[in-house]
Motif scaffolding. Sequence first.
Motif, PDB file in Angstrom:
ATOM      1  N   ASN A   1       0.806  -1.332  -0.195  1.00  0.00           N
ATOM      2  CA  ASN A   1      -0.044  -0.070  -0.041  1.00  0.00           C
ATOM      3  C   ASN A   1       0.782   1.169  -0.034  1.00  0.00           C
ATOM      4  OD1 ASN A   1      -1.818   2.010   0.297  1.00  0.00           O
ATOM      5  ND2 ASN A   1      -2.607   1.313   2.353  1.00  0.00           N
ATOM      6  N   THR A   2       1.069   1.883  -1.300  1.00  0.00           N
ATOM      7  CA  THR A   2       1.972   3.164  -1.387  1.00  0.00           C
ATOM      8  C   THR A   2       0.902   4.448  -1.219  1.00  0.00           C
ATOM      9  OG1 THR A   2       1.636   3.123  -3.708  1.00  0.00           O
ATOM     10  CG2 THR A   2       3.603   1.695  -2.903  1.00  0.00           C
ATOM     11  N   THR A   3      -0.213   4.329  -0.974  1.00  0.00           N
ATOM     12  CA  THR A   3      -1.239   5.421  -0.456  1.00  0.00           C
ATOM     13  C   THR A   3      -0.646   6.058   0.802  1.00  0.00           C
ATOM     14  OG1 THR A   3      -3.059   4.323  -0.016  1.00  0.00           O
ATOM     15  CG2 THR A   3      -2.672   4.426  -2.420  1.00  0.00           C
ATOM     16  N   GLY A   4      -1.621   6.983   1.074  1.00  0.00           N
ATOM     17  CA  GLY A   4      -1.327   7.557   2.580  1.00  0.00           C
ATOM     18  C   GLY A   4      -2.667   7.422   3.324  1.00  0.00           C
ATOM     19  N   VAL A   5      -3.433   6.496   2.864  1.00  0.00           N
ATOM     20  CA  VAL A   5      -4.636   6.205   3.708  1.00  0.00           C
ATOM     21  C   VAL A   5      -4.830   4.487   3.818  1.00  0.00           C
ATOM     22  CG1 VAL A   5      -6.003   8.040   2.905  1.00  0.00           C
ATOM     23  CG2 VAL A   5      -6.127   6.002   1.513  1.00  0.00           C
ATOM     24  N   ILE A   6      -5.656   4.152   4.751  1.00  0.00           N
ATOM     25  CA  ILE A   6      -6.127   2.807   4.966  1.00  0.00           C
ATOM     26  C   ILE A   6      -6.679   2.394   3.755  1.00  0.00           C
ATOM     27  CG2 ILE A   6      -7.027   0.857   6.303  1.00  0.00           C
ATOM     28  CD1 ILE A   6      -6.683   2.713   8.759  1.00  0.00           C
ATOM     29  N   ASP A   7      -6.120   1.350   2.848  1.00  0.00           N
ATOM     30  CA  ASP A   7      -6.874   1.096   1.544  1.00  0.00           C
ATOM     31  C   ASP A   7      -6.920  -0.551   1.391  1.00  0.00           C
ATOM     32  OD1 ASP A   7      -7.748   1.410  -0.664  1.00  0.00           O
ATOM     33  OD2 ASP A   7      -6.184   2.566  -1.645  1.00  0.00           O
ATOM     34  N   SER A   8      -7.860  -0.823   0.741  1.00  0.00           N
ATOM     35  CA  SER A   8      -8.230  -2.332   0.286  1.00  0.00           C
ATOM     36  C   SER A   8      -7.679  -2.381  -1.034  1.00  0.00           C
ATOM     37  CB  SER A   8      -9.516  -2.653   0.654  1.00  0.00           C
ATOM     38  OG  SER A   8     -10.332  -2.054   0.094  1.00  0.00           O
ATOM     39  N   PHE A   9      -7.647  -3.485  -1.538  1.00  0.00           N
ATOM     40  CA  PHE A   9      -7.264  -3.774  -3.150  1.00  0.00           C
ATOM     41  C   PHE A   9      -8.194  -4.949  -3.543  1.00  0.00           C
ATOM     42  CE2 PHE A   9      -4.082  -6.510  -0.785  1.00  0.00           C
ATOM     43  CZ  PHE A   9      -4.203  -7.476  -1.664  1.00  0.00           C
ATOM     44  N   SER A  10      -7.938  -5.208  -4.841  1.00  0.00           N
ATOM     45  CA  SER A  10      -8.312  -6.432  -5.463  1.00  0.00           C
ATOM     46  C   SER A  10      -7.519  -6.613  -6.772  1.00  0.00           C
ATOM     47  CB  SER A  10      -9.979  -6.086  -6.085  1.00  0.00           C
ATOM     48  OG  SER A  10     -10.007  -5.091  -7.017  1.00  0.00           O
TER      49      SER A  10
ATOM     50  N   CYS B   1      -7.521 -16.292  -6.862  1.00  0.00           N
ATOM     51  CA  CYS B   1      -6.650 -15.903  -6.138  1.00  0.00           C
ATOM     52  C   CYS B   1      -6.961 -16.050  -4.541  1.00  0.00           C
ATOM     53  CB  CYS B   1      -7.025 -14.144  -6.076  1.00  0.00           C
ATOM     54  SG  CYS B   1      -6.211 -13.146  -5.266  1.00  0.00           S
ATOM     55  N   THR B   2      -6.017 -16.320  -3.660  1.00  0.00           N
ATOM     56  CA  THR B   2      -6.170 -16.806  -2.524  1.00  0.00           C
ATOM     57  C   THR B   2      -6.849 -15.474  -1.506  1.00  0.00           C
ATOM     58  OG1 THR B   2      -3.991 -16.160  -2.012  1.00  0.00           O
ATOM     59  CG2 THR B   2      -4.529 -18.359  -2.633  1.00  0.00           C
ATOM     60  N   SER B   3      -6.816 -14.408  -1.853  1.00  0.00           N
ATOM     61  CA  SER B   3      -7.256 -13.233  -1.085  1.00  0.00           C
ATOM     62  C   SER B   3      -7.688 -12.153  -2.071  1.00  0.00           C
ATOM     63  CB  SER B   3      -6.228 -12.825  -0.234  1.00  0.00           C
ATOM     64  OG  SER B   3      -6.519 -11.825   0.591  1.00  0.00           O
ATOM     65  N   ASP B   4      -8.598 -11.345  -1.678  1.00  0.00           N
ATOM     66  CA  ASP B   4      -9.242 -10.274  -2.197  1.00  0.00           C
ATOM     67  C   ASP B   4      -9.751  -9.318  -1.231  1.00  0.00           C
ATOM     68  OD1 ASP B   4      -9.755  -8.697  -4.467  1.00  0.00           O
ATOM     69  OD2 ASP B   4     -11.438 -10.011  -5.229  1.00  0.00           O
ATOM     70  N   ALA B   5      -9.911  -8.009  -1.779  1.00  0.00           N
ATOM     71  CA  ALA B   5     -10.340  -6.826  -0.706  1.00  0.00           C
ATOM     72  C   ALA B   5      -9.715  -6.980   0.517  1.00  0.00           C
ATOM     73  CB  ALA B   5     -11.668  -7.121  -0.868  1.00  0.00           C
ATOM     74  N   VAL B   6      -8.021  -7.040   0.505  1.00  0.00           N
ATOM     75  CA  VAL B   6      -7.579  -7.014   1.676  1.00  0.00           C
ATOM     76  C   VAL B   6      -7.372  -5.691   2.122  1.00  0.00           C
ATOM     77  CG1 VAL B   6      -5.468  -7.755   2.921  1.00  0.00           C
ATOM     78  CG2 VAL B   6      -6.482  -9.292   1.173  1.00  0.00           C
ATOM     79  N   GLY B   7      -7.304  -5.203   3.471  1.00  0.00           N
ATOM     80  CA  GLY B   7      -7.165  -3.921   3.826  1.00  0.00           C
ATOM     81  C   GLY B   7      -5.799  -3.827   4.679  1.00  0.00           C
ATOM     82  N   LEU B   8      -5.144  -2.613   3.929  1.00  0.00           N
ATOM     83  CA  LEU B   8      -3.717  -2.340   4.468  1.00  0.00           C
ATOM     84  C   LEU B   8      -3.625  -0.945   5.145  1.00  0.00           C
ATOM     85  CD1 LEU B   8      -1.999  -3.936   1.352  1.00  0.00           C
ATOM     86  CD2 LEU B   8      -2.176  -5.064   3.533  1.00  0.00           C
TER      87      LEU B   8
ATOM     88  N   THR C   1      -0.917 -10.031 -17.785  1.00  0.00           N
ATOM     89  CA  THR C   1      -0.568  -8.642 -16.735  1.00  0.00           C
ATOM     90  C   THR C   1      -1.465  -8.909 -15.582  1.00  0.00           C
ATOM     91  OG1 THR C   1      -0.206  -7.491 -18.671  1.00  0.00           O
ATOM     92  CG2 THR C   1      -0.436  -6.243 -16.362  1.00  0.00           C
ATOM     93  N   VAL C   2      -0.838  -8.798 -14.404  1.00  0.00           N
ATOM     94  CA  VAL C   2      -1.463  -8.855 -13.240  1.00  0.00           C
ATOM     95  C   VAL C   2      -1.738  -7.479 -12.833  1.00  0.00           C
ATOM     96  CG1 VAL C   2      -1.656  -9.566 -10.485  1.00  0.00           C
ATOM     97  CG2 VAL C   2      -0.396 -10.860 -12.380  1.00  0.00           C
ATOM     98  N   LEU C   3      -3.180  -6.986 -12.394  1.00  0.00           N
ATOM     99  CA  LEU C   3      -3.670  -5.654 -12.345  1.00  0.00           C
ATOM    100  C   LEU C   3      -3.959  -5.661 -10.802  1.00  0.00           C
ATOM    101  CD1 LEU C   3      -5.505  -4.601 -15.531  1.00  0.00           C
ATOM    102  CD2 LEU C   3      -2.831  -4.392 -14.879  1.00  0.00           C
ATOM    103  N   VAL C   4      -3.495  -4.606 -10.165  1.00  0.00           N
ATOM    104  CA  VAL C   4      -4.100  -4.562  -8.663  1.00  0.00           C
ATOM    105  C   VAL C   4      -4.736  -3.176  -8.609  1.00  0.00           C
ATOM    106  CG1 VAL C   4      -3.147  -4.316  -6.302  1.00  0.00           C
ATOM    107  CG2 VAL C   4      -2.215  -6.107  -7.747  1.00  0.00           C
ATOM    108  N   GLN C   5      -5.945  -2.991  -8.384  1.00  0.00           N
ATOM    109  CA  GLN C   5      -6.766  -1.935  -8.185  1.00  0.00           C
ATOM    110  C   GLN C   5      -7.178  -1.368  -6.796  1.00  0.00           C
ATOM    111  OE1 GLN C   5      -8.128   0.183 -10.792  1.00  0.00           O
ATOM    112  NE2 GLN C   5      -8.314   1.627  -8.821  1.00  0.00           N
ATOM    113  N   SER C   6      -6.680  -0.291  -6.205  1.00  0.00           N
ATOM    114  CA  SER C   6      -7.169  -0.043  -4.795  1.00  0.00           C
ATOM    115  C   SER C   6      -8.651   0.595  -4.883  1.00  0.00           C
ATOM    116  CB  SER C   6      -6.218   0.986  -4.362  1.00  0.00           C
ATOM    117  OG  SER C   6      -6.323   2.424  -4.780  1.00  0.00           O
ATOM    118  N   ALA C   7      -9.220   0.617  -3.776  1.00  0.00           N
ATOM    119  CA  ALA C   7     -10.305   0.879  -3.418  1.00  0.00           C
ATOM    120  C   ALA C   7     -10.680   2.429  -3.370  1.00  0.00           C
ATOM    121  CB  ALA C   7     -11.053   0.384  -2.278  1.00  0.00           C
ATOM    122  N   SER C   8      -9.452   3.171  -3.096  1.00  0.00           N
ATOM    123  CA  SER C   8      -9.510   4.611  -2.969  1.00  0.00           C
ATOM    124  C   SER C   8      -9.070   5.347  -4.427  1.00  0.00           C
ATOM    125  CB  SER C   8      -8.183   4.915  -2.013  1.00  0.00           C
ATOM    126  OG  SER C   8      -7.082   4.742  -2.568  1.00  0.00           O
ATOM    127  N   GLY C   9      -9.156   4.595  -5.276  1.00  0.00           N
ATOM    128  CA  GLY C   9      -8.853   5.199  -6.747  1.00  0.00           C
ATOM    129  C   GLY C   9      -7.419   5.326  -7.160  1.00  0.00           C
TER     130      GLY C   9
END
Length: 732
Positions: free
Chosen positions: A26-35, A48-55, A81-89
């Motif tokens: 998580n390189t953002t400045g907020v608590i974020d989740s990803f998919s 995928c073994t995990s999704d929407a994990v909060g970091l 290509t593996v794409l990782v999208q954060s919930a914060s945009g």
Amino acid sequence: MRVLSPLTRVDVSAEGTARIPLTVVNTTGVIDSFSARVVGLPEDTVTCTSDAVGLFPEASADLVLALDLPGSFPAGSHLVTVLVQSASGAPVAQHDLEVVVPEAAGLALRAAPSRVRARREATFDVEVLATGNVAVDVALRARDTERTLRCEPTPSTLSVPAGGTRTTRVRVRAPLAWTGSDQDLAVRLEATAGDLTDEIDLVLRRRPVLSRGLLTILTLALIITLWAVVLLLGIRGALGADPVTRVAPASYFAATAVDGAASGGDGTPGAAPEGALPKEGQVPAGVGGTLTGRVTSEISGEGVGRLTVEAVRRAPEGLVTIASSATQDDGTYAIGGLFPGEYLLKVGADGYETTWYATGDEPWTPVRATSRDATSDVDVTVVGDPATLHGRVDTGAIADGAAVDVTVTVRAAWSDDVPARTVEVGADGAWSVADLPAPGTYEITAAAEGYQPATTREKVAGGQSRFVADLRLGTTPGQVSGTVTAGGRPLGAVTVTTSVGGRDVTVGTPTLGQVGRFVLPGLPTPGTYLLTFTREGFGSASVVVDLAAGEVRGDVAVELVDGAGSVTGRVLGPDGKGVGGATVVVAGGATPLTVTTLTSGDVGAFTVSGLATPGAYTLAVTAAGLAAASVPVDLDATGLVTGLEVRLGAATGDVRGTVKDPGGTPLAGARVVLTDGLTEREAVTTDTGAYVFPGLAPGTYTVTATAADGRTATGLARVTAGGTARSNLRTS
């Protein structure tokens, strides 16, 4: 977000499984989740073994991508290509991966149906399947073991794509059989594609023109016809003079008046039963009665819906239900189409005591249904089994895990005389109140110190266990304040950022007066907030602050540090040796930095310095004749990354294969020519019939083999970077 993986290439066979470890930062400045998702492969082949994990900021999580490829998955090299999208945009992070699938050929035949019953000719549709991941050229041949049939597949040769299906039609013709029983005549269809073979049996069940069963049926039909003629003539002679009755008793017709009781159709007294009616003409139809009323709760007086009301009559065998109806939401019901007479009314359902309509001391009171009329106000009160209300109370995020004392009060909405019930809410927010009188409507109120109470209403049926929608308690806003320092002194011009309801809130520290002081007011509570502190020339910092209901925090102290970092590593080729003259571009800072790897001494080594720390960067490496690669790098407070290795894959591929004669024997010394239409290369097969063309640029090539006896064979090969294409040829 940033994604890391030790793998840039994975080899997996068709119908095989590969596991790809990934690390998400998580390189953002907020608590974020990803998919995470994969582009370049069908969705059903990737899990995928995990999704929407909060970091938390700068935190990381490990996950594994599992690739499960079907047997028909195309052979060759596939770039995904593996794409990782954060919930914060935040910008999408990606990791490129090369998936290499080897060739695996397969052949199968399938017919439905494989057995056909006919007099002399049948047609079979046979599917030819390429069950592997490469296309196959198939030759078909049909054989009759008894040599009495004519059989021919059309077409007799097919080109089947990888994982695909083609259909051939096999026509089987047999000599005609006039008599006898069914006979099974078998044809064997054989398919050959190089070293692959398969076969299937097709059966023509030949039936005779005149079967024994048909002759038997015709004989029996003739006998039955003769008996029917004899029987019909006998009945006509015996009963032809008997008159037909033309009247019926009046009781046969419901709600019909009786006139002219003792007269027959010819006016002769006594020719018909007492009260009989003529059969000719229209008979008035009987009209039934209707019972209506309302079912209410004995404790609350409210109408009760979804109960069954039954109209019951006494019969010699006991009580018999004649008709029924369900009550509406307000408790009303109507039972129509009742034959005039007396009925008993029974009301019941799961969770309720069975209740009979009664107006006195008797257990039930008969109700009369009148033809063409409605009997109204047949009202019944019911008592239900005790009910239960349960649910959850949401108090928001609780700071430092502190508990909030919440109570839930349940009151009867129909009367203040019913005692209220109060319970304490558990640590998980759950509550439950049992043994409530039912049916009825209740008012539920959740309250806690420092919170605004929440109230809702719920209606319960008899014996019901009803879940109440979550009750959320609101609070007054909170505040966070503190001081930012650097080297022990207050630091101004610092940007302080947090997120409130998905919206960024930013304040700054002053450079005059209260230098380094910041205040974030009006924060919803309770809640958890991530505060990020940044200033140009200094490393950023993050602090997590928990606020209880209405809490004001003024003790947040943050220290920023300045400095620059460096990355040292080495670029390696497919053979594991250093690659000199490769270009390394570092992105992620204010401006990209570019260096070139050493061409002498420690060949392939490089060093990039002057990077702001802490920070996240991406190294993009390119070299002539090799595939490009990119690697993410994180610089922590130390600012140093050493021993980094970047491996570049091959940018060319190979074509390999064998040359065999029609019988499958390898041909040695055959001349093999490969061309893409612009250039041409030659090779000679070995004793095993093998040949190879290395170092080919990606593209499609034509391969032609010529044996010593002049026979030839031609095939196509598709070359991918770093991959091996196979083209096995057979002369003809």
